[in-house]
Design a protein around this motif. Structure first.
Motif: not given
Length: 82
Positions: A55-71
């Motif tokens: 939620l904090l990174k505003g990720a797009r669920l349909g197109s993004e991968k886990v690697g884009a928001v991993v901490v």
């Protein structure tokens, strides 16, 4: 009294996900007991993923991968002082 060590609070069961998996898959893995997923790149530890991070990174669920928001979080041993 000595400070606590990681072994005293470690859990042996956790859910893991790969950096190349979709965020949709990750969302489906969260439940009442699981609020953090452990992220791997094949068998190499990469960090954690939580619903809050998504939620904090505003990720797009349909197109993004886990690697884009991993901490990235430190890798610790059972003897690491807390």
């Amino acid at each position: 009294m000595p400070p606590p060590v990681a072994r005293q609070v470690l859990v042996s069961s956790f859910k893991k996900i790969d950096v190349k998996d979709s965020l949709n898959k990750a969302i489906g893995m969260f439940d009442k007991v699981t609020d953090v997923l452990i992220v791997f790149d094949r068998n190499a530890y990469r960090g954690i993923l939580s619903e809050r991070n998504i939620l904090l990174k505003g990720a797009r669920l349909g197109s993004e991968k886990v690697g884009a928001v991993v901490v990235s979080t430190p890798k610790i041993s059972p003897e690491t002082t807390l």
